[in-house]
Design a protein around this motif. Structure first.
Motif, PDB file in Angstrom:
ATOM      1  N   SER A   1       3.996   6.037   4.748  1.00 44.10           N
ATOM      2  CA  SER A   1       3.275   4.827   5.113  1.00 44.10           C
ATOM      3  C   SER A   1       3.774   4.373   6.489  1.00 44.10           C
ATOM      4  O   SER A   1       3.989   5.202   7.372  1.00 44.10           O
ATOM      5  CB  SER A   1       3.486   3.749   4.039  1.00 44.10           C
TER       6      SER A   1
ATOM      7  N   ALA B   1       2.534  -1.708   7.375  1.00 46.07           N
ATOM      8  CA  ALA B   1       1.885  -2.065   6.115  1.00 46.07           C
ATOM      9  C   ALA B   1       2.569  -3.248   5.443  1.00 46.07           C
ATOM     10  O   ALA B   1       2.031  -3.824   4.486  1.00 46.07           O
ATOM     11  CB  ALA B   1       1.887  -0.864   5.173  1.00 46.07           C
TER      12      ALA B   1
ATOM     13  N   PHE C   1       0.831  -4.159  -1.675  1.00 44.39           N
ATOM     14  CA  PHE C   1       0.331  -4.121  -0.297  1.00 44.39           C
ATOM     15  C   PHE C   1      -1.105  -4.629  -0.242  1.00 44.39           C
ATOM     16  O   PHE C   1      -1.954  -4.212  -1.034  1.00 44.39           O
ATOM     17  CB  PHE C   1       0.429  -2.700   0.263  1.00 44.39           C
TER      18      PHE C   1
ATOM     19  N   LYS D   1      -3.853  -2.192   8.471  1.00 44.50           N
ATOM     20  CA  LYS D   1      -4.704  -2.413   7.299  1.00 44.50           C
ATOM     21  C   LYS D   1      -4.961  -1.111   6.546  1.00 44.50           C
ATOM     22  O   LYS D   1      -4.960  -1.085   5.301  1.00 44.50           O
ATOM     23  CB  LYS D   1      -6.016  -3.070   7.725  1.00 44.50           C
TER      24      LYS D   1
ATOM     25  N   ALA E   1      -1.786  -0.182   4.666  1.00 45.81           N
ATOM     26  CA  ALA E   1      -1.567  -1.037   3.497  1.00 45.81           C
ATOM     27  C   ALA E   1      -2.489  -0.625   2.354  1.00 45.81           C
ATOM     28  O   ALA E   1      -2.057  -0.503   1.195  1.00 45.81           O
ATOM     29  CB  ALA E   1      -1.803  -2.497   3.873  1.00 45.81           C
TER      30      ALA E   1
ATOM     31  N   GLN F   1      -1.178   1.098  -1.298  1.00 47.73           N
ATOM     32  CA  GLN F   1      -1.435   0.496  -2.604  1.00 47.73           C
ATOM     33  C   GLN F   1      -2.183   1.453  -3.520  1.00 47.73           C
ATOM     34  O   GLN F   1      -1.924   1.503  -4.732  1.00 47.73           O
ATOM     35  CB  GLN F   1      -2.209  -0.812  -2.450  1.00 47.73           C
TER      36      GLN F   1
END
Length: 358
Positions: A118, A122, A138, A149, A152, A156
């Motif tokens: 990641s 994030a 997230f 964005k 994130a 998730q």
């Protein structure tokens, strides 16, 4: 059971470094690359090349197949790092849809472990003066910029899929990756090239947390073995201001230090023109409205959890710059010659110094 490592985005700066380290360790490695990738030749000998596109799930099927007695460990590095201000649908397709495809295949083929790369972007920004640590949920609406964005949302999805399917997943959050072996135009790489080749006259106010790609690679490989399921780990170094960064450049190369630091209001006023200029040159811009926001935002990240659980220890950034300059010189991307190191340089552990050919 014999282990096979599958690295997506294997010819990128981070992916290539991970593949190098794994092959040096004697591990069996599969590198997922695009059909038309010109950097395949930079991968180390013994790497099995698997062609596929993360945006097309079916194109990756063969890379995930194993035989009896084999277990697959997936390191998902494929992604587009962008500081561009304009919306780019391909960033979403690669960073989000590509991650969903990789995760779904990990579930379908029951891989042993997935380490998802990641980004610290994030993680929602805290007020200035507060240190950011790992979180467990997230939300794209709580971070700024398309890149943040997408990271994130993708992160998730990975964590949700892991809970639903019982997949062993760990997530790592690198800060600003830099260092040798960058065949592209990473931000610090391009900054060093412009500085050493005389194309950089000023900087902008601000700074960021810059980390060596080799340290991130070590952290990820350790995470494959020691990362706890469902846990996240920040792989950062420390905050470095732009004036300090230029000071490191000067000490390592022997070139004159850039002392002109432009105020953010001036840089923001010219950001649009800068993006257009580098678009014409077909190079990533050195700064944009989004990167200026990043340089002025809170960049205090803690890597204590990774240090404690993964044995993660980032190196001095002066060493990163020294090794990057040497690598760029050896690959003909900057023109330097050896010079006598200063006493201050020797105190920073440098074995060599480089200066301009003039």
């Amino acid at each position: 059971m014999s282990e096979i490592y599958l690295v997506t985005g294997a010819t990128g700066h981070l992916g290539n470094t991970i593949v190098r380290k794994l092959t040096d360790m004697g591990r069996r490695v599969r590198a997922l690359v695009m059909q038309d990738d010109r950097n395949v030749s930079a991968l180390p000998e013994g790497t099995k090349i698997c062609y596929g596109d993360v945006r097309d799930r079916s194109s990756m099927e063969n890379a995930f197949k194993t035989e009896a007695g084999q277990e697959l460990i997936v390191i998902h590095c494929a992604g587009i790092v962008s500081i561009a201000s304009r919306y780019d649908g391909n960033i979403y397709k690669v960073n989000v849809e590509g991650t969903k495809n990789v995760t779904d295949l990990c579930v379908a083929y029951r891989v042993k472990k997935l380490v998802h790369v990641s980004s610290v972007h994030a993680i929602p920004e805290k007020p200035m003066g507060e240190t950011m640590t790992e979180i467990d949920h997230f939300d794209p609406d709580k971070v700024v910029g398309l890149y943040a964005k997408t990271k994130a949302e993708a992160t998730q999805y990975v964590l949700d899929a892991a809970k639903a399917a019982g997949l062993d997943v760990s997530v790592v959050h690198p800060s600003g990756i830099s260092g040798p072996y960058d065949c592209g135009h990473g931000h610090i790489t391009q900054l060093l090239i412009d500085y050493c080749n005389g194309g950089l006259a000023a900087g902008v106010k601000g700074g960021y947390d810059f980390v060596d790609v080799r340290d991130v690679a070590d952290g990820i490989i350790s995470c494959c073995e020691h990362g706890r399921p469902g846990e996240c780990y920040i792989l950062s170094n420390r905050y470095i201001s732009i004036p300090e960064l230029f000071g490191i450049f000067s000490r390592v190369t022997g070139r004159k230090k850039i002392k002109t630091i432009l105020p953010l209001w001036f840089a923001k006023a010219t950001a649009g023109a800068a993006e257009m200029y580098y678009r014409i040159k077909k190079q990533p811009p050195l700064y944009t409205a989004y990167s200026l926001y990043t340089l002025s935002s809170n960049a205090q990240f803690s890597h204590e959890k990774a240090e404690r659980e993964l044995g993660y220890v980032p190196r001095d950034f002066t060493v990163t710059v020294r090794d990057t300059v040497q690598w760029l010189t050896e690959n003909g991307r900057i023109k330097m010659k050896k010079i006598k190191p200063s006493k201050r340089s020797r105190r920073h552990g440098r074995k060599k110094a480089y200066g301009t050919l003039g």
